[in-house]
Scaffold this active site. Structure first.
Site, PDB file in Angstrom:
ATOM      1  N   ASP A   8      22.946  16.249   8.808  1.00  0.00           N
ATOM      2  CA  ASP A   8      23.109  17.018  10.057  1.00  0.00           C
ATOM      3  C   ASP A   8      22.865  18.348   9.772  1.00  0.00           C
ATOM      4  OD1 ASP A   8      24.041  14.212  10.410  1.00  0.00           O
ATOM      5  OD2 ASP A   8      24.850  14.914  12.277  1.00  0.00           O
ATOM      6  N   ASN A  40      21.827  18.900  15.162  1.00  0.00           N
ATOM      7  CA  ASN A  40      22.837  20.020  15.709  1.00  0.00           C
ATOM      8  C   ASN A  40      22.120  21.265  15.195  1.00  0.00           C
ATOM      9  OD1 ASN A  40      24.720  17.743  14.279  1.00  0.00           O
ATOM     10  ND2 ASN A  40      25.341  18.485  16.154  1.00  0.00           N
ATOM     11  N   ASN A  67      23.823  11.729  18.970  1.00  0.00           N
ATOM     12  CA  ASN A  67      24.345  11.629  20.456  1.00  0.00           C
ATOM     13  C   ASN A  67      23.748  12.808  20.912  1.00  0.00           C
ATOM     14  OD1 ASN A  67      26.051  12.298  18.383  1.00  0.00           O
ATOM     15  ND2 ASN A  67      27.382  13.132  19.653  1.00  0.00           N
ATOM     16  N   HIS A  68      23.554  13.982  20.115  1.00  0.00           N
ATOM     17  CA  HIS A  68      23.284  15.397  20.730  1.00  0.00           C
ATOM     18  C   HIS A  68      21.631  15.474  21.032  1.00  0.00           C
ATOM     19  CE1 HIS A  68      27.021  17.267  20.582  1.00  0.00           C
ATOM     20  NE2 HIS A  68      27.236  16.948  19.191  1.00  0.00           N
ATOM     21  N   HIS A 153      24.320   6.449  12.798  1.00  0.00           N
ATOM     22  CA  HIS A 153      24.891   7.566  13.361  1.00  0.00           C
ATOM     23  C   HIS A 153      26.223   7.346  13.990  1.00  0.00           C
ATOM     24  CE1 HIS A 153      24.270  12.058  14.318  1.00  0.00           C
ATOM     25  NE2 HIS A 153      24.965  11.601  15.531  1.00  0.00           N
TER      26      HIS A 153
END
Ligand SMILES: [Fe+2]
Ligand SMILES: [Fe+2]
Length: 272
Positions: A8, A40, A67-68, A153
């Protein structure tokens, strides 16, 4: 096949070390393919189409998220148009984007990359075990694809290890992302699949998982919502996993951490 998977990338500090080091890494490690988790990259929250293009220009072949993925709203429409960007396969039906994609090497070899997201401490996603099994059944390793990398993830180490064992013998690499902390358990499982619980983030480790430590500490200490957290801006460590596979079987020959810059002790594959 020789593959690098970067964990990430968090904010400007993470982007800087990635963009600076990736071109030299590609040649030093004689890489066939580079994967980057970019969930991110944009101020800690999601990624923009412009940042995707910057990563591709620096040598990334494919970007995974998590999730982002839709924190930056422009990505909602864009995710259907960019064939090199994936999000978790087991997001709910109707979610834009794709959960797997292939990298075609100039010599004809093909790499399948897919991502699943865990459910423990994560939210309401479809069953990652069933999603992983279904996709691996569609692509037997060594048939139409010479290598398969799974981005796992998830938050819980137990769920990640269980998913790794489910894929053992059917994928080249199952590598964890999302916790932003590298684990020391990189190994080749008995069936020949390389596994690591978490690659670790590409970001500033003088932080709380890449974000400003002052804001993060304050947010843990009271019930008052503090200011929106922002990424830490010090020198970042590029955290990645190097993988070498056997083209005939698709299974792993070697897995080794790559860590460059910033505060973490450096790591580099032997006889790279
Ligand atoms: Fe992340
Ligand atoms: Fe995440």
């Amino acid at each position: 096949m020789r593959i690098l998977f970067c964990g990430d990338v968090v904010g400007r500090a993470g982007r800087k070390v990635l963009l600076q080091r990736l071109p030299e890494l590609r040649s030093a490690l004689r890489l066939d393919a580079v994967l980057v988790n970019g969930e991110n990259a944009a101020g800690g929250f999601g990624i923009t189409p412009a940042l995707c293009q910057e990563f591709y220009a620096a040598g990334a072949d494919l970007i995974t998220t998590g999730n982002h993925v839709f924190d930056q709203r422009e990505l909602v429409g864009y995710s259907d148009r960019d064939p090199r960007l994936i999000r978790p396969l087991n997001m709910l039906p109707g979610t834009p984007g794709r959960g797997s994609a292939q990298v075609a090497l100039p010599d004809g070899r093909r790499l399948l990359v897919l991502q699943v997201i865990g459910r423990l401490f994560m939210g309401s996603y479809d069953d990652p075990f069933r999603a992983l099994e279904g996709e691996l059944a569609r692509y037997p390793l060594g048939a139409s694809v010479q290598a398969i990398v799974v981005d796992l993830h998830a938050e819980a180490t137990s769920e990640k290890m269980a998913l790794g064992h489910l894929a053992d013998g059917r994928a080249s690499l199952v590598a964890g992302t999302h916790t932003h902390v590298p684990t020391a358990d990189a190994q080749i499982l008995p069936g020949g699949t390389a596994f690591v619980t978490d690659i670790g983030m590409t970001g500033d480790y003088d932080s709380v998982i890449g974000m400003s430590k002052a804001i993060a500490v304050q947010r843990f200490r009271t019930h008052v919502p503090g200011p929106r957290n922002t990424p830490a801006l010090g020198d970042a460590t590029l955290c990645a996993m190097f993988l070498e596979t056997d083209d005939a079987t698709g299974l792993a020959r070697r897995i080794a951490p790559v860590r460059l810059g910033g505060r973490l002790p450096p790591a580099w594959p032997e006889e790279a």
